[in-house]
Design a protein around this motif. Sequence first.
Motif, PDB file in Angstrom:
ATOM      1  N   UNK A   1       9.944  -0.077   0.714  1.00 41.06           N
ATOM      2  CA  UNK A   1      10.663  -0.782  -0.467  1.00 41.06           C
ATOM      3  C   UNK A   1       9.469  -2.023  -0.400  1.00 41.06           C
ATOM      4  N   UNK A   2       9.575  -2.567   0.852  1.00 35.93           N
ATOM      5  CA  UNK A   2       8.846  -3.937   0.875  1.00 35.93           C
ATOM      6  C   UNK A   2       7.714  -4.222   0.403  1.00 35.93           C
ATOM      7  N   UNK A   3       7.077  -2.913   1.054  1.00 37.09           N
ATOM      8  CA  UNK A   3       5.488  -2.430   0.530  1.00 37.09           C
ATOM      9  C   UNK A   3       5.129  -2.391  -0.513  1.00 37.09           C
ATOM     10  N   UNK A   4       5.910  -1.743  -1.949  1.00 38.30           N
ATOM     11  CA  UNK A   4       6.270  -0.984  -2.915  1.00 38.30           C
ATOM     12  C   UNK A   4       6.432  -2.617  -3.843  1.00 38.30           C
ATOM     13  N   UNK A   5       7.438  -2.830  -3.332  1.00 38.94           N
ATOM     14  CA  UNK A   5       8.185  -4.691  -4.265  1.00 38.94           C
ATOM     15  C   UNK A   5       6.853  -5.208  -4.706  1.00 38.94           C
ATOM     16  N   UNK A   6       6.350  -5.364  -3.313  1.00 40.57           N
ATOM     17  CA  UNK A   6       5.172  -6.970  -2.850  1.00 40.57           C
ATOM     18  C   UNK A   6       3.852  -6.008  -4.206  1.00 40.57           C
ATOM     19  N   UNK A   7       3.827  -4.853  -3.965  1.00 41.72           N
ATOM     20  CA  UNK A   7       2.604  -3.969  -4.054  1.00 41.72           C
ATOM     21  C   UNK A   7       2.640  -4.372  -6.216  1.00 41.72           C
ATOM     22  N   UNK A   8       4.269  -3.740  -6.425  1.00 42.37           N
ATOM     23  CA  UNK A   8       4.441  -3.978  -7.824  1.00 42.37           C
ATOM     24  C   UNK A   8       3.771  -6.059  -8.099  1.00 42.37           C
ATOM     25  N   UNK A   9       4.546  -6.505  -7.965  1.00 42.84           N
ATOM     26  CA  UNK A   9       4.732  -7.722  -8.528  1.00 42.84           C
ATOM     27  C   UNK A   9       2.769  -7.815  -8.231  1.00 42.84           C
ATOM     28  N   UNK A  10       2.248  -8.233  -7.113  1.00 37.39           N
ATOM     29  CA  UNK A  10       0.970  -8.311  -6.974  1.00 37.39           C
ATOM     30  C   UNK A  10       0.278  -7.662  -8.582  1.00 37.39           C
ATOM     31  N   UNK A  11       0.627  -6.195  -8.295  1.00 35.41           N
ATOM     32  CA  UNK A  11      -0.617  -5.284  -9.606  1.00 35.41           C
ATOM     33  C   UNK A  11      -0.123  -6.117 -10.938  1.00 35.41           C
ATOM     34  N   UNK A  12       1.557  -6.360 -11.186  1.00 38.16           N
ATOM     35  CA  UNK A  12       2.166  -6.281 -12.868  1.00 38.16           C
ATOM     36  C   UNK A  12       1.181  -8.378 -12.544  1.00 38.16           C
ATOM     37  N   UNK A  13       1.112  -9.167 -11.864  1.00 43.02           N
ATOM     38  CA  UNK A  13       0.370 -10.461 -11.872  1.00 43.02           C
ATOM     39  C   UNK A  13      -0.882 -10.152 -12.488  1.00 43.02           C
TER      40      UNK A  13
ATOM     41  N   UNK B   1      -3.098  -7.231 -12.988  1.00 48.94           N
ATOM     42  CA  UNK B   1      -4.220  -6.490 -13.318  1.00 48.94           C
ATOM     43  C   UNK B   1      -2.728  -6.255 -14.858  1.00 48.94           C
ATOM     44  N   UNK B   2      -1.717  -5.723 -14.507  1.00 50.34           N
ATOM     45  CA  UNK B   2      -1.247  -5.592 -15.549  1.00 50.34           C
ATOM     46  C   UNK B   2       0.461  -4.967 -15.215  1.00 50.34           C
ATOM     47  N   UNK B   3       0.464  -3.547 -16.262  1.00 53.65           N
ATOM     48  CA  UNK B   3       1.311  -2.598 -16.125  1.00 53.65           C
ATOM     49  C   UNK B   3       0.642  -1.681 -15.487  1.00 53.65           C
ATOM     50  N   UNK B   4       1.700  -1.504 -14.166  1.00 46.82           N
ATOM     51  CA  UNK B   4       0.936  -1.299 -13.486  1.00 46.82           C
ATOM     52  C   UNK B   4       1.355   0.999 -13.285  1.00 46.82           C
ATOM     53  N   UNK B   5       0.071   1.318 -12.660  1.00 43.46           N
ATOM     54  CA  UNK B   5       0.112   2.887 -12.696  1.00 43.46           C
ATOM     55  C   UNK B   5       1.004   3.796 -11.629  1.00 43.46           C
ATOM     56  N   UNK B   6       1.716   4.453 -11.717  1.00 40.49           N
ATOM     57  CA  UNK B   6       2.720   4.218 -10.774  1.00 40.49           C
ATOM     58  C   UNK B   6       1.812   5.756  -9.016  1.00 40.49           C
ATOM     59  N   UNK B   7       0.958   6.669 -10.825  1.00 42.88           N
ATOM     60  CA  UNK B   7       0.193   7.029  -9.583  1.00 42.88           C
ATOM     61  C   UNK B   7      -0.630   6.555  -8.865  1.00 42.88           C
ATOM     62  N   UNK B   8      -1.463   5.576  -9.229  1.00 40.67           N
ATOM     63  CA  UNK B   8      -1.656   4.074  -7.978  1.00 40.67           C
ATOM     64  C   UNK B   8      -1.461   4.253  -6.983  1.00 40.67           C
ATOM     65  N   UNK B   9      -0.261   3.594  -7.759  1.00 40.00           N
ATOM     66  CA  UNK B   9       0.948   2.502  -6.578  1.00 40.00           C
ATOM     67  C   UNK B   9       1.195   3.409  -5.144  1.00 40.00           C
ATOM     68  N   UNK B  10       1.945   4.448  -5.962  1.00 37.82           N
ATOM     69  CA  UNK B  10       2.669   5.304  -5.377  1.00 37.82           C
ATOM     70  C   UNK B  10       1.687   5.720  -3.198  1.00 37.82           C
TER      71      UNK B  10
ATOM     72  N   UNK C   1      -0.360   2.025   3.287  1.00 42.30           N
ATOM     73  CA  UNK C   1       0.147   0.696   3.923  1.00 42.30           C
ATOM     74  C   UNK C   1       1.220   0.977   5.259  1.00 42.30           C
ATOM     75  N   UNK C   2       2.393   1.803   4.052  1.00 40.92           N
ATOM     76  CA  UNK C   2       2.987   1.810   5.630  1.00 40.92           C
ATOM     77  C   UNK C   2       3.035   2.691   6.780  1.00 40.92           C
ATOM     78  N   UNK C   3       2.110   4.055   6.122  1.00 36.66           N
ATOM     79  CA  UNK C   3       1.651   4.909   7.386  1.00 36.66           C
ATOM     80  C   UNK C   3       1.005   3.753   8.269  1.00 36.66           C
ATOM     81  N   UNK C   4      -0.657   3.428   7.565  1.00 27.73           N
ATOM     82  CA  UNK C   4      -1.177   2.374   8.322  1.00 27.73           C
ATOM     83  C   UNK C   4      -0.518   1.358   9.263  1.00 27.73           C
ATOM     84  N   UNK C   5       0.725   0.583   9.130  1.00 24.88           N
ATOM     85  CA  UNK C   5       1.500   0.207   9.324  1.00 24.88           C
ATOM     86  C   UNK C   5       2.198   1.185  10.861  1.00 24.88           C
ATOM     87  N   UNK C   6       2.570   1.956  10.230  1.00 25.71           N
ATOM     88  CA  UNK C   6       2.531   2.859  11.677  1.00 25.71           C
ATOM     89  C   UNK C   6       1.739   3.743  12.736  1.00 25.71           C
ATOM     90  N   UNK C   7       0.476   3.115  12.479  1.00 26.46           N
ATOM     91  CA  UNK C   7      -0.136   3.913  13.441  1.00 26.46           C
ATOM     92  C   UNK C   7      -1.394   4.384  12.958  1.00 26.46           C
TER      93      UNK C   7
END
Length: 481
Positions: free
Chosen positions: A23-35, A37-46, A52-58
């Motif tokens: 949720x932390x990664x998704x919320x941050x990327x969503x806010x940055x995407x909207x600010x 680029x515009x409307x987020x494309x969930x097929x690319x955002x997810x 990011x979450x997987x890289x953070x877990x090695x």
Amino acid sequence: MHRLLIALLSAFDALIAAAVGLAVALATLTVLWVAGIGAPEWSALWPVTAGVWQLGHLVPFTIHLSAEYLAVTGIPDGAASIALSLAPLAFACFTAYRGVRSGIRAGRSGAWITGVAGAAVAFAVVAAVVGLTSRTPVAVASLWQAVLLPTLVFLLPCLAGAVGAAWRSDSGVIGRLRELIDDLPGLWPEVPALALRGAGIVLTAVTGIGALGVIAALLLRGDEVIALYQAANLDATGVIVVSLAQLAYLPTLIVWALSFIAGPGFAVGTATAVSPAGTQLGVVPGIPVLGLLPESVSPWLLLLVLLPIGAGVLAGWMLRGQMPRPGDVGAGEPAVRGASTSWRREDYGVRAGVAVGVAVLSAAGAALAAWAASGAFGPGRLALVGPHPGAVALAVGVEVLIGVGILLLTPEGEGGTDRGRLAGGTPGATGVKTTSSVEADRAAAQVDRAVTSDDDTAGEDDIDTAPIDPGFLDGPDEIRP
């Protein structure tokens, strides 16, 4: 508590730990995407969020750049595939923290195996779902690594927390292991607990030292960081994105600083080195936080190795009050204060065992941290970034052994001022029962029983005493005036 309920609660705990990170990664990327680029494309955002979450877990990735992108950006064809495995350890630290808490709760419930298994299965299911639903041809990760590595990041701290919580109460596997340790002769059963406690003190201290190193570098070279921000010509959204990414790498930077202070240093590419003995840097990416890297070092920085030695001294000082002293004798033999002020061979053996145990465990912890904080961060030379785990383990182990050994192997005087005596006057005042403290407790109990017996006897004497003759106070006739 019923085992099924324990398993369900532990699984729910693991789901929360995974969901918060996502949720932390998704919320941050969503806010940055909207600010930006515009409307987020969930097929690319997810996929980006999951990556990011997987890289953070090695989980290591291979980035494949398209031919069109290479032509537009002018990147050579040899850099079409980029390895990326340098982890932003903030995600792993949070998951490990949640794992420890979940394990402690499972250990206190009385069915720690069920709790840990339920939590591990739940976290593995989440990791598998994330890995299967986020696969893209651009960022490719092995599915088994995407499931196994995040699960281990949660499982190992959870297992450690459960074992620690169930150590005194469990009657199964942990209980049998505890009995084996308790059967060791003399004071050797206390060695594992003291070594773990000392290693915890050392690792906490050196982590704090690494954090202070990052702060000192920021104070000394903050201008370089600002200059790199300005040179990147970022807008507000870009500055926020870069700053948040660097914040996620803050634990990684702390491990690098620890490696620098301990002596081995770290690399920012092949054939490079950043250490107190010297700095050799090639072309460094224009990432603002890399402005903290020193261009040159002073030989006086070699004195920084005294800080890990000081961490060992701190651990030795805190353990010293819980160690056997001269005069502590073997089990079953009474300790006599002042009977002996010279150390026996057994005393040195126990203390040396604790010192070596603290050094080995501290070295293992430092090596694990160095391994997690190293990896690939780009093409070419950047395939090797971070500290070398073996060198860091050797340096930290030797330095901690020196510090702990100075305190633990130095003979104490008869009027020693160790922490245990200052705290409560007996070695057992700090929580660990030495032989002399056990004997002292027994002696105190005998004294209490003797006093109680005297009081009872005195009471009986009072009852049996005859009334006082009034003429007794006049004294004998020959001494009257």
